[in-house]
Design an enzyme around this catalytic site. Structure first.
Site, PDB file in Angstrom:
ATOM      1  N   GLY A 264       4.409  11.722   1.136  1.00  0.00           N
ATOM      2  CA  GLY A 264       5.219  10.500   1.152  1.00  0.00           C
ATOM      3  C   GLY A 264       5.227   9.733   2.445  1.00  0.00           C
ATOM      4  CD  GLU A 298       2.809  19.099  -1.948  1.00  0.00           C
ATOM      5  OE1 GLU A 298       2.772  20.186  -2.518  1.00  0.00           O
ATOM      6  OE2 GLU A 298       3.367  18.090  -2.431  1.00  0.00           O
ATOM      7  N   PRO A 299       0.470  15.491   2.539  1.00  0.00           N
ATOM      8  CG  PRO A 299      -0.683  15.301   4.568  1.00  0.00           C
ATOM      9  CD  PRO A 299       0.042  16.298   3.690  1.00  0.00           C
ATOM     10  N   GLY A 300      -0.958  12.481   1.314  1.00  0.00           N
ATOM     11  CA  GLY A 300      -2.105  11.884   0.647  1.00  0.00           C
ATOM     12  C   GLY A 300      -2.441  10.590   1.360  1.00  0.00           C
ATOM     13  NE  ARG A 301       1.299   5.490   0.459  1.00  0.00           N
ATOM     14  CZ  ARG A 301       1.130   4.767  -0.650  1.00  0.00           C
ATOM     15  NH1 ARG A 301       0.345   3.716  -0.629  1.00  0.00           N
ATOM     16  NH2 ARG A 301       1.762   5.080  -1.756  1.00  0.00           N
ATOM     17  NE  ARG A 337      -1.212   1.242  -2.701  1.00  0.00           N
ATOM     18  CZ  ARG A 337      -0.570   0.471  -1.860  1.00  0.00           C
ATOM     19  NH1 ARG A 337      -1.193  -0.503  -1.239  1.00  0.00           N
ATOM     20  NH2 ARG A 337       0.696   0.673  -1.599  1.00  0.00           N
ATOM     21  CB  CYS A 369      -9.529 -12.157 -18.364  1.00  0.00           C
ATOM     22  SG  CYS A 369     -11.175 -12.835 -18.178  1.00  0.00           S
TER      23      CYS A 369
HETATM   24  C1  LIG Z   1       1.780  11.938  -4.845  1.00  0.00           C
HETATM   25  C2  LIG Z   1       2.232  13.238  -4.288  1.00  0.00           C
HETATM   26  C3  LIG Z   1       2.001  13.561  -2.959  1.00  0.00           C
HETATM   27  C4  LIG Z   1       1.321  12.614  -1.994  1.00  0.00           C
HETATM   28  O1  LIG Z   1       2.049  11.457  -1.767  1.00  0.00           O
HETATM   29  P1  LIG Z   1       1.611  10.473  -0.571  1.00  0.00           P
HETATM   30  O2  LIG Z   1       2.651   9.427  -0.586  1.00  0.00           O
HETATM   31  O3  LIG Z   1       0.266   9.954  -0.896  1.00  0.00           O
HETATM   32  O4  LIG Z   1       1.642  11.272   0.682  1.00  0.00           O
HETATM   33  C5  LIG Z   1       2.393  14.803  -2.497  1.00  0.00           C
HETATM   34  N1  LIG Z   1       3.011  15.687  -3.323  1.00  0.00           N
HETATM   35  C6  LIG Z   1       3.266  15.402  -4.622  1.00  0.00           C
HETATM   36  C7  LIG Z   1       3.944  16.405  -5.463  1.00  0.00           C
HETATM   37  C8  LIG Z   1       2.890  14.171  -5.145  1.00  0.00           C
HETATM   38  O5  LIG Z   1       3.153  13.884  -6.420  1.00  0.00           O
END
Ligand SMILES: *Cc1c(COP(=O)(O)O)cnc(C)c1O
Length: 451
Positions: A264, A298-301, A337, A369
């Site tokens: 997050g 758990e970083p993604g973004r 997005r 479209c």
């Molecule tokens: C989507 C998600 C993440 C990653 O979120 P980011 O905002 O991209 O860091 C981590 N853990 C869980 C369970 C998620 O659903």
């Protein structure tokens, strides 16, 4: 500490120079125009065509190291599990694997991808609100390190599968802390009204129940309150509540060895004041630090979004006074997005001359479209001729993974830059690939008509 401080109302959008200066892997050169690391992006656009995603390997590596360093300096026993859903390309997963990272997956498809990318199952956490019995069975058979349980119903399903297969399932209970992450409603997950997690008040009883189930080993609790969070207060509130829960569980004699702190962490797309990893590490230390826990983040973004750009070409510029529509060859099918979250992405011309020319407002749109196929409104851009190229910034997360082939548009090519070199990591497929797996049944293929 790091509440989102908006720029003064009259500050407007950041300039091209400001956007580039804030992203260490990008630079504007008088000759080469916009570069990523040591590579002119125009050279990639020339060779591969547009639309095309380009990722900086060094940037992902640098951000991983920055986060790992911040967690270590805070004295935390923390592991980074990359959230695969942000960008599930095998090359990205291989890069994370080489840094020693684990993965957070939300489907068996992502689990298989993560393993294919070189991340061992023991370093994979399986989350998600709707895991099927077949998916859970596969996760247990592969030996995933942890399954995050989202409901009492799911816990029973896992217990039955584990008993039948002779497995021992390491589970964490995903708790819904009922904390507002202060982000876009479509990426808020930690409110009681959201579908995610076990209600906070029920977590204690369910944890005790889990501890009594054969085949189940409760290892801890998990929390994830949303995405693109740029203030620390929601994290502080959520982790504070989780710390309280951990103390309560231990007080009741239940073992808790880990807390999965979710992802997050937000980034700066426009002018948000994004927290440094040190801020997150500090909050973790102050809330969960003294409990002798193994932490999982758990970083993604945060890891991959800034590392990627989406290159696009101007198809034409449509004058519709007082508006000017700059129509790109990339669309909402490539980068959803803006249409889905009203997201703001920087848009910077690739050519040096375009990047220093005077700007005036333009509507930047795609060819799809749909009226929602708009990348930016009233965005300051120079006069752009057909064929001029731009980079849409911060497209490394929730970009290619959310793309579709709507309007029979093939997926954008993907490229990874490493220093002075670059590699096509996914070529643009031929048009025929779009219908390769479609079957026209025999009653439609014989003869030419009804006769
Ligand atoms: C989507 C998600 C993440 C990653 O979120 P980011 O905002 O991209 O860091 C981590 N853990 C869980 C369970 C998620 O659903």
């Amino acid at each position: 500490m790091t509440a989102t401080a908006p720029r003064p109302a009259d500050a407007g959008d950041p300039s091209f120079t400001e956007l580039v200066a804030a992203r260490p892997h990008l630079a504007l050169h008088a000759q080469d125009g916009l570069t990523m690391d040591e590579v002119p992006l125009a050279a990639i656009a020339d060779a591969v065509g547009t639309p095309c995603f380009v990722y900086s390997a060094a940037t992902i590596r640098r951000r991983y190291a920055a986060l790992a360093g911040a967690l270590e300096r805070a004295g935390l026993d923390a592991r980074i599990h990359y959230a695969v859903k942000a960008n599930d390309h095998l090359a990205v997963l291989a890069l994370i694997a080489r840094e020693g990272g684990g993965a957070d997956v939300v489907s068996v498809g992502e689990l298989a991808r993560a393993v294919e990318g070189g991340i061992p199952p023991a370093r994979i956490v399986y989350s998600g609100v709707g895991k099927t019995e077949a998916e859970l069975g596969e996760a247990l058979a592969r030996g995933v390190g942890q399954i995050n349980v989202e409901s009492a119903e799911e816990l029973d399903m896992i217990a039955a599968l584990a008993a039948a297969g002779g497995w021992r399932a390491r589970v964490a209970l995903r708790v819904n802390p009922d904390v507002d992450a202060g982000t876009h409603p479509k990426i808020t997950t930690g409110l009681a009204e959201n579908k995610f997690g076990i209600p906070y008040a029920e977590a204690g009883a369910l944890y005790a129940h889990a501890a009594r189930l054969p085949g189940i080993e409760p290892v801890g609790v998990a929390v994830h309150i949303g995405s693109q969070i740029t203030a620390m207060a929601p994290f502080r509130a959520a982790y504070g509540r989780i710390a309280e829960l951990v103390r309560g569980l231990r007080g009741a004699g239940l073992p808790v060895e880990r807390v999965d702190c979710g992802g997050g962490l937000g980034i700066t797309y426009r002018d948000e004041i994004a927290p440094a990893p040190e801020a997150l590490a500090g909050v973790l230390e102050r809330t969960l630090g003294g409990l002798g826990l193994r932490l999982i983040v758990e970083p993604g973004r945060w890891l991959v979004a800034p590392a990627g750009v989406l290159l696009a070409s101007v198809v034409l510029v449509k004058a519709a006074a007082p508006r000017r529509f700059v129509v790109l060859d990339a669309g909402m099918n490539d980068l959803l997005r803006p249409a889905l979250y009203d997201a703001w992405h920087g848009i910077v011309p690739l050519a040096a001359a375009d990047a220093v020319a005077p700007v005036s407002p333009a509507e930047v749109v795609g060819p799809v479209c749909e009226s929602a196929d708009v990348f930016a409104r009233a965005r300051g851009l120079p006069v752009l001729a057909p064929g001029a190229r731009v980079a849409i910034l911060d497209a490394g997360a929730y970009g290619a993974v959310m793309s579709s082939t709507y309007n029979a548009r093939p997926p954008a090519a993907q490229v990874m830059v490493e220093g002075t070199r670059w590699h096509v990591i996914r070529p643009r497929p031929p048009l025929a690939a779009l219908w390769r797996d479609e079957i026209v049944p025999p009653f439609l293929t014989g003869g030419t008509g009804r006769g």
